[in-house]
Scaffold this active site. Structure first.
Site, PDB file in Angstrom:
ATOM      1  N   THR A 124     -12.947 -22.123  74.835  1.00  0.00           N
ATOM      2  CA  THR A 124     -11.898 -23.103  74.908  1.00  0.00           C
ATOM      3  C   THR A 124     -12.567 -24.596  75.215  1.00  0.00           C
ATOM      4  OG1 THR A 124     -10.598 -21.580  75.898  1.00  0.00           O
ATOM      5  CG2 THR A 124     -10.000 -23.811  76.466  1.00  0.00           C
ATOM      6  N   GLU A 151      -9.478 -18.250  71.836  1.00  0.00           N
ATOM      7  CA  GLU A 151      -9.238 -16.780  72.380  1.00  0.00           C
ATOM      8  C   GLU A 151      -7.826 -17.008  73.152  1.00  0.00           C
ATOM      9  OE1 GLU A 151     -10.754 -13.688  71.713  1.00  0.00           O
ATOM     10  OE2 GLU A 151      -8.899 -13.285  72.788  1.00  0.00           O
ATOM     11  N   PHE A 152      -7.110 -15.789  73.075  1.00  0.00           N
ATOM     12  CA  PHE A 152      -5.997 -15.912  73.884  1.00  0.00           C
ATOM     13  C   PHE A 152      -5.779 -14.559  74.671  1.00  0.00           C
ATOM     14  CE2 PHE A 152      -4.985 -18.117  70.007  1.00  0.00           C
ATOM     15  CZ  PHE A 152      -4.711 -19.634  70.445  1.00  0.00           C
ATOM     16  N   LEU A 153      -6.905 -13.995  74.784  1.00  0.00           N
ATOM     17  CA  LEU A 153      -6.814 -12.645  75.613  1.00  0.00           C
ATOM     18  C   LEU A 153      -6.565 -13.111  77.127  1.00  0.00           C
ATOM     19  CD1 LEU A 153      -9.568 -12.114  77.439  1.00  0.00           C
ATOM     20  CD2 LEU A 153     -10.501 -11.417  75.365  1.00  0.00           C
ATOM     21  N   LYS A 224      -4.812 -24.221  71.692  1.00  0.00           N
ATOM     22  CA  LYS A 224      -5.625 -23.273  72.671  1.00  0.00           C
ATOM     23  C   LYS A 224      -5.136 -23.825  74.115  1.00  0.00           C
ATOM     24  CE  LYS A 224      -7.426 -20.619  75.516  1.00  0.00           C
ATOM     25  NZ  LYS A 224      -6.755 -19.189  75.924  1.00  0.00           N
ATOM     26  N   CYS A 280      -9.343 -19.929  84.065  1.00  0.00           N
ATOM     27  CA  CYS A 280      -8.985 -20.747  82.928  1.00  0.00           C
ATOM     28  C   CYS A 280      -7.768 -21.733  83.257  1.00  0.00           C
ATOM     29  CB  CYS A 280      -8.541 -19.751  81.705  1.00  0.00           C
ATOM     30  SG  CYS A 280      -9.875 -18.961  81.147  1.00  0.00           S
TER      31      CYS A 280
HETATM   32  P1  NAD Z   1     -17.964 -16.479  81.733  1.00  0.00           P
HETATM   33  O1  NAD Z   1     -18.418 -17.605  82.483  1.00  0.00           O
HETATM   34  O2  NAD Z   1     -17.385 -15.010  82.231  1.00  0.00           O
HETATM   35  O3  NAD Z   1     -19.136 -16.028  80.549  1.00  0.00           O
HETATM   36  C1  NAD Z   1     -20.072 -17.187  80.117  1.00  0.00           C
HETATM   37  C2  NAD Z   1     -21.301 -16.681  79.849  1.00  0.00           C
HETATM   38  O4  NAD Z   1     -22.049 -17.597  78.930  1.00  0.00           O
HETATM   39  C3  NAD Z   1     -22.110 -16.424  81.048  1.00  0.00           C
HETATM   40  O5  NAD Z   1     -22.529 -14.885  81.023  1.00  0.00           O
HETATM   41  C4  NAD Z   1     -23.285 -17.279  80.907  1.00  0.00           C
HETATM   42  O6  NAD Z   1     -24.568 -17.072  81.328  1.00  0.00           O
HETATM   43  C5  NAD Z   1     -23.436 -17.538  79.246  1.00  0.00           C
HETATM   44  N1  NAD Z   1     -24.129 -18.471  78.768  1.00  0.00           N
HETATM   45  C6  NAD Z   1     -24.160 -19.774  79.226  1.00  0.00           C
HETATM   46  N2  NAD Z   1     -24.995 -20.313  78.413  1.00  0.00           N
HETATM   47  C7  NAD Z   1     -25.263 -19.542  77.291  1.00  0.00           C
HETATM   48  C8  NAD Z   1     -25.748 -19.988  76.175  1.00  0.00           C
HETATM   49  N3  NAD Z   1     -26.474 -21.017  75.773  1.00  0.00           N
HETATM   50  N4  NAD Z   1     -26.085 -18.836  75.248  1.00  0.00           N
HETATM   51  C9  NAD Z   1     -25.644 -17.517  75.476  1.00  0.00           C
HETATM   52  N5  NAD Z   1     -24.830 -17.546  76.776  1.00  0.00           N
HETATM   53  C10 NAD Z   1     -24.585 -18.509  77.423  1.00  0.00           C
HETATM   54  O7  NAD Z   1     -16.806 -17.119  80.860  1.00  0.00           O
HETATM   55  P2  NAD Z   1     -15.543 -16.532  80.035  1.00  0.00           P
HETATM   56  O8  NAD Z   1     -14.206 -16.134  81.261  1.00  0.00           O
HETATM   57  O9  NAD Z   1     -15.809 -15.181  79.292  1.00  0.00           O
HETATM   58  O10 NAD Z   1     -14.942 -17.499  79.215  1.00  0.00           O
HETATM   59  C11 NAD Z   1     -15.968 -18.188  78.055  1.00  0.00           C
HETATM   60  C12 NAD Z   1     -14.969 -18.987  77.034  1.00  0.00           C
HETATM   61  O11 NAD Z   1     -13.871 -18.515  76.558  1.00  0.00           O
HETATM   62  C13 NAD Z   1     -14.478 -20.223  78.298  1.00  0.00           C
HETATM   63  O12 NAD Z   1     -14.297 -21.352  77.318  1.00  0.00           O
HETATM   64  C14 NAD Z   1     -13.183 -19.862  78.686  1.00  0.00           C
HETATM   65  O13 NAD Z   1     -12.462 -20.859  78.839  1.00  0.00           O
HETATM   66  C15 NAD Z   1     -12.605 -19.081  77.192  1.00  0.00           C
HETATM   67  N6  NAD Z   1     -11.544 -18.115  77.575  1.00  0.00           N
HETATM   68  C16 NAD Z   1     -11.596 -17.041  78.643  1.00  0.00           C
HETATM   69  C17 NAD Z   1     -10.685 -16.186  78.845  1.00  0.00           C
HETATM   70  C18 NAD Z   1     -10.683 -15.392  79.989  1.00  0.00           C
HETATM   71  O14 NAD Z   1      -9.809 -14.458  79.913  1.00  0.00           O
HETATM   72  N7  NAD Z   1     -11.825 -15.053  80.538  1.00  0.00           N
HETATM   73  C19 NAD Z   1      -9.588 -15.866  77.819  1.00  0.00           C
HETATM   74  C20 NAD Z   1      -9.695 -17.134  76.585  1.00  0.00           C
HETATM   75  C21 NAD Z   1     -10.721 -17.886  76.607  1.00  0.00           C
HETATM   76  C1  UGA Z   2      -4.633 -16.865  80.838  1.00  0.00           C
HETATM   77  C2  UGA Z   2      -3.710 -16.675  79.508  1.00  0.00           C
HETATM   78  O1  UGA Z   2      -2.648 -15.864  79.796  1.00  0.00           O
HETATM   79  C3  UGA Z   2      -4.456 -16.253  78.268  1.00  0.00           C
HETATM   80  O2  UGA Z   2      -3.657 -16.162  77.230  1.00  0.00           O
HETATM   81  C4  UGA Z   2      -5.586 -16.998  77.997  1.00  0.00           C
HETATM   82  O3  UGA Z   2      -6.396 -16.532  77.056  1.00  0.00           O
HETATM   83  C5  UGA Z   2      -6.648 -17.074  79.423  1.00  0.00           C
HETATM   84  O4  UGA Z   2      -5.672 -17.617  80.235  1.00  0.00           O
HETATM   85  C6  UGA Z   2      -7.824 -18.129  79.104  1.00  0.00           C
HETATM   86  O5  UGA Z   2      -7.590 -18.797  78.249  1.00  0.00           O
HETATM   87  O6  UGA Z   2      -8.660 -17.730  79.957  1.00  0.00           O
HETATM   88  P1  UGA Z   2      -5.466 -15.231  82.677  1.00  0.00           P
HETATM   89  O7  UGA Z   2      -6.097 -16.218  83.150  1.00  0.00           O
HETATM   90  O8  UGA Z   2      -6.255 -13.705  82.506  1.00  0.00           O
HETATM   91  O9  UGA Z   2      -4.979 -15.366  81.260  1.00  0.00           O
HETATM   92  O10 UGA Z   2      -4.247 -14.498  83.423  1.00  0.00           O
HETATM   93  P2  UGA Z   2      -2.658 -14.494  83.412  1.00  0.00           P
HETATM   94  O11 UGA Z   2      -2.034 -13.573  83.269  1.00  0.00           O
HETATM   95  O12 UGA Z   2      -2.179 -15.755  82.266  1.00  0.00           O
HETATM   96  O13 UGA Z   2      -2.535 -15.522  84.756  1.00  0.00           O
HETATM   97  C7  UGA Z   2      -2.988 -16.619  85.291  1.00  0.00           C
HETATM   98  C8  UGA Z   2      -2.458 -16.780  86.631  1.00  0.00           C
HETATM   99  O14 UGA Z   2      -1.118 -17.145  86.770  1.00  0.00           O
HETATM  100  C9  UGA Z   2      -2.926 -15.622  87.704  1.00  0.00           C
HETATM  101  O15 UGA Z   2      -3.004 -16.198  88.903  1.00  0.00           O
HETATM  102  C10 UGA Z   2      -1.190 -15.111  87.624  1.00  0.00           C
HETATM  103  O16 UGA Z   2      -1.218 -14.335  88.970  1.00  0.00           O
HETATM  104  C11 UGA Z   2      -0.639 -16.236  87.482  1.00  0.00           C
HETATM  105  N1  UGA Z   2       1.085 -16.217  87.174  1.00  0.00           N
HETATM  106  C12 UGA Z   2       1.330 -15.599  85.990  1.00  0.00           C
HETATM  107  C13 UGA Z   2       2.039 -16.607  87.897  1.00  0.00           C
HETATM  108  O17 UGA Z   2       1.688 -17.106  89.205  1.00  0.00           O
HETATM  109  N2  UGA Z   2       3.177 -16.533  87.720  1.00  0.00           N
HETATM  110  C14 UGA Z   2       3.567 -15.831  86.353  1.00  0.00           C
HETATM  111  O18 UGA Z   2       4.807 -15.707  85.924  1.00  0.00           O
HETATM  112  C15 UGA Z   2       2.605 -15.372  85.571  1.00  0.00           C
END
Ligand code: NAD
Ligand code: UGA
Length: 452
Positions: A124, A151-153, A224, A280
């Site tokens: 993101t 990514e939206f997971l 996003k 996030c």
């Molecule tokens: P994370 O912190 O769990 O993982 C990031 C990884 O990247 C780490 O293991 C780190 O060591 C590695 N890294 C750093 N520099 C690197 C490099 N140069 N080459 C290869 N690896 C490297 O992060 P995350 O939660 O998986 O999130 C990753 C991205 O996806 C973020 O931008 C986040 O906003 C976005 N995103 C996260 C979620 C989620 O649910 N966690 C959902 C949607 C989008």
């Molecule tokens: C969120 C988004 O839902 C995903 O679509 C997105 O990809 C992701 O961020 C990201 O970009 O990382 P996530 O952080 O895994 O996913 O969790 P959510 O289920 O969205 O909850 C986020 C926070 O809001 C949690 O602390 C949850 O408890 C809180 N929440 C959620 C509330 O307080 N009230 C609600 O009604 C829903």
């Protein structure tokens, strides 16, 4: 997918899920990360965090050799048809997005990428980032190689979300490159039943039609961040109404559930309580605010959402203090839920940890418990807060219980057993996820947020 070689940069929540699914779908996947500890865990077919179904996929992919780990880009990027960047984008102290990892990854990949390979940005990033990376790629004689594919997971349902997605967004100028990314998802979609079975997860009920959306780079980047910001806004809106409901004797759950029945509004993300946490929402809201300011746009509505969200844990602990006679000093409080939500072991910006620390600050004796979290919480959790290894150990002789996360283990815990374990009777439901009447009938003094 058998012919495809993919490199995934970053073995975090997104990278690991993506790599495991693509490898189980037949691609040869290289997972790259500088964190050797994380890679070592993956090489043993395991994840470093809890996510339902992920270990089953990793186990299979590592065993059949489709998923390989590497620390050096040189080993994998030149062999790859598609490079997916899923590196972290944390926030800087001023709230803006820290893009150091994004640019470090892109810089290194640019030196090694072999056309017609494409570079897919899943991290993101603030709007305008892709344009800067394209300049860097062009300087390395790579044209039309960059695609934004946000990514939206959600954590806790990462595999289900990755297979039954609402929409796939691709952004960029080159239609061939966009089509190659779209095709990847179509192939995953085609195999989703088998992949879900392999992961041992239940497919969602009802019909599910995915939308494929191709837009320009800037729109994809904005889609996003705005999606997360809007969900955060809904939560803060519900919380602001909960403050009013507390004053006037309305029940916020009934109010928001019924408001959400209007299909124009929708019921999702209107659950009031201790506010949003995680890796996030908080950083994406502050990143959007910073990106706006950079363009001279003050997104006041998001500032208000952020401020309210940050105030909720304090508001809740204040409620507890009042319920316990005005002081928390020396009171034993059981805090249930250290993950930022149920279904994950992720403790980033966890409201449960924030509340535990506020309790310690108010001189309460805190014993916390979470079914999936122990040591992970330690760096952010105050040293004085103890982590119990069972729910009973956390509840034993506490004067009050604060439920911070709606884990099934907590929701299914019999009300009378809470009564049996505690020495006091205050039950603070900070996610409004319990039946208040059942708790009261069992003998607890039930307190919700916005539902007195
Ligand atoms: P994370 O912190 O769990 O993982 C990031 C990884 O990247 C780490 O293991 C780190 O060591 C590695 N890294 C750093 N520099 C690197 C490099 N140069 N080459 C290869 N690896 C490297 O992060 P995350 O939660 O998986 O999130 C990753 C991205 O996806 C973020 O931008 C986040 O906003 C976005 N995103 C996260 C979620 C989620 O649910 N966690 C959902 C949607 C989008
Ligand atoms: C969120 C988004 O839902 C995903 O679509 C997105 O990809 C992701 O961020 C990201 O970009 O990382 P996530 O952080 O895994 O996913 O969790 P959510 O289920 O969205 O909850 C986020 C926070 O809001 C949690 O602390 C949850 O408890 C809180 N929440 C959620 C509330 O307080 N009230 C609600 O009604 C829903």
């Amino acid at each position: 997918m058998d012919e495809l070689t993919v490199s995934v940069l970053g073995a975090g929540y997104v990278g690991l899920t993506t790599a495991a699914l693509l490898a189980c779908a037949g691609a040869t996947v290289y997972l790259l990360d500088p964190n050797e500890q994380r890679l070592k865990t993956v090489a043993n077919g395991k994840s470093f965090f809890y996510e339902q179904g992920l270990d089953a996929l990793l186990g299979r992919a590592v065993k059949n050799g489709r998923l390989r780990t590497a620390t050096h880009y040189q080993e994998a990027i030149p062999l790859s048809d598609i490079v997916i960047s899923a590196v972290g984008t944390p926030d800087n102290p001023d709230g803006s997005s820290n893009l150091n990892y994004v640019f470090a990854a892109a810089n290194e990949a640019a030196r090694l990428l072999k056309p017609p390979a494409i570079y897919v940005q899943k991290s993101t990033v603030p709007v305008g980032t892709g344009a800067k990376i394209i300049q860097l790629f062009e300087a390395a004689n790579l044209t039309n190689a960059y695609v934004s594919n946000p990514e939206f997971l959600r954590e806790g349902t990462a595999i289900q979300d990755s297979l039954w997605f609402d929409r796939v967004v691709v952004g960029g100028a080159d239609s061939d490159a966009l089509a190659r990314v779209t095709d990847l998802y179509k192939q995953l979609e085609g195999q989703r039943q088998q992949l879900a079975e392999l992961a041992g997860i239940t497919p969602p009920s009802g019909t599910h039609e995915a939308q494929y959306v191709a837009v320009n780079l800037e729109s994809a980047e904005l889609i996003k961040v705005v999606s997360n910001a809007f969900l955060a806004l809904k939560i803060s809106f519900a919380n602001s109404i909960a403050l009013l409901a507390d004053k006037v004797g309305a029940d916020i759950v009934q109010v928001m559930d019924t408001v959400g029945m209007d299909r124009r509004i929708g019921g999702a993300f209107l659950r009031a309580g201790r506010g949003y946490g995680g890796g996030c929402f908080p950083k994406d809201v502050s990143g959007l605010l910073a990106a706006g300011l950079e363009q001279g746009v003050e997104l006041e509505i998001m500032r208000a959402a952020q401020t309210l969200n940050e105030s909720m844990p304090g508001y809740i602990i204040e409620k507890l203090q009042q319920a316990l006679g005005g002081s928390l000093e020396g009171k034993k409080v059981s805090l249930l839920g250290l993950a930022f939500k149920a279904g994950t072991s992720d403790t980033r910006r966890s409201p449960g940890i924030t509340m535990a620390n506020l309790l310690v600050k108010a001189k309460a004796t805190v014993v916390a418990y979470d079914p999936a979290v122990a040591d992970e919480a330690r760096p952010a959790l105050h040293d004085a807060a103890r982590i119990a290894s069972t729910i009973e150990e956390a509840l034993k002789d506490a004067e009050a219980v604060v439920v911070a996360t709606d884990w099934p283990e907590f929701l299914s815990y019999p009300p009378e057993k809470f009564v049996e374990q505690l020495s006091g009777s205050v039950f603070l439901d900070t996610m409004n996820c319990f039946d208040g009447t059942a708790m009261t009938t069992a003998g607890m003094r039930y307190i919700g947020i916005g539902r007195n």
